[in-house]
Design a protein around this motif. Structure first.
Motif: not given
Length: 327
Positions: A271-274, A277-280, A232-239
């Motif tokens: 960016l199709r991953a919710p 996208f939400e973090a972005f 989760r942290v990795l995905c949020q950082a990417a966004g």
């Protein structure tokens, strides 16, 4: 092909990235142009010691052959990532494609340009494309094109699929060896890479598709993020990294813009991953009040279709045309 032969020909559009290359026929004209028959072949993977222009041309030819070698080719519009990415290389690639396909006209640019053209339908603004890599492009009312990132998997592409996939594999290995927090990514990496993980991952260095393979693990990271704190942290950082790139593009291309006055949109599977996208979107709202986040109208392939159909847009400033227009 005889240049005096002006019989109706086939128009082709190409979207080529590091993972895949798509070629399609173009049906209709102008704003009514649309994608016809299409094929997909593996994308461009640079091999040390080989000419990237030749390699990229080979990928285009492979797609044309897969499509059934349609012709005569009236025009082919290509938005390509990697390989022939500088203008000098594109000026070599365009006539080579024309020769190999017998094309009367070649329009060649980066996939960031065709993505922008497809996503915002030819309007000004900023588009970030996040697939294996990342390309962020601002097109200004003055017709200026400004790039942010798009620097490749070693030196840039922050928040892209390769970056996220690599971060996920590193976290998986850290969890495996006890250097990091336990994570579900370790089991996913074992399924994808092999067991024992430490030995299996070393064998990946020899894979000719290493970049695409690492990027493909990003899908495992976004899936694991539903239940795993590390992922989760990795995905949020990417966004958030993608939001930083867009903010830089808005500030450079539209200095002094008022709140929600600069069109911003996106493309690419990441960016199709919710969660990403939400973090972005959250990061963008905090960093860049000028951004007016809009749903994409199309994608890179539809942008190449518009280019092949002869639509007059400011993006043409960054297009290599062969044969060159006189005057």
């Amino acid at each position: 092909m005889n240049d005096d032969d002006h019989s109706p020909g086939v128009r082709l559009a190409v979207d080529g990235g590091q993972t895949k290359l798509v070629m399609a026929t173009v049906e209709g004209h102008g704003d009514q142009a649309r994608v016809g028959a299409q094929v997909l072949v593996p994308g461009f993977q640079w091999t040390a010691g080989m000419d990237p222009v030749e390699q990229q041309c080979d990928r285009v030819v492979a797609a044309w052959e897969e499509l059934g070698r349609p012709g005569p080719v009236e025009v082919i519009a290509l938005g390509l990532a990697g390989g022939a990415s500088d203008r000098d290389s594109r000026q070599r690639l365009a006539p080579l494609v024309a020769e190999r396909l017998g094309a009367r006209r070649v329009l060649l640019t980066g996939d960031d340009v065709t993505t922008h053209l497809g996503v915002l339908g030819g309007d000004v603004g900023v588009v970030v494309a996040a697939g294996t890599g990342v390309a962020c492009l601002a097109v200004t009312p003055q017709g200026e094109l400004l790039n942010v990132d798009g620097l490749g998997y070693l030196f840039g592409d922050a928040g892209g699929g390769f970056s996220l996939g690599l971060a996920g594999l590193r976290a998986a290995l850290a969890g495996y060896e006890g250097r990091g927090a336990p994570t579900a990514l370790t089991a996913r990496a074992e399924e994808r890479v092999g067991r024992p993980l430490r030995d299996a991952v070393k064998r990946w260095y020899r894979r000719p598709t290493l970049v695409a393979d690492v990027a493909s693990f990003a899908a495992e990271v976004t899936e694991a993020a539903k239940d795993d704190a590390v992922a989760r942290v990795l995905c949020q950082a990417a966004g958030e990294e993608l939001a930083v790139s867009v903010t830089a593009a808005v500030r450079r291309g539209f200095p002094g813009a008022g709140d929600r006055t600069v069109p911003v949109s996106w493309a690419g599977g990441l960016l199709r991953a919710p969660i990403i996208f939400e973090a972005f979107a959250s990061g963008l709202s905090q960093l860049c009040p000028s951004a007016d986040l809009r749903e994409p109208q199309g994608d890179s392939l539809s942008g190449a279709v518009r280019l092949a159909s002869g639509v007059d847009v400011p993006h043409l400033a960054n297009v290599v045309v062969h044969p060159a227009l006189s005057g």
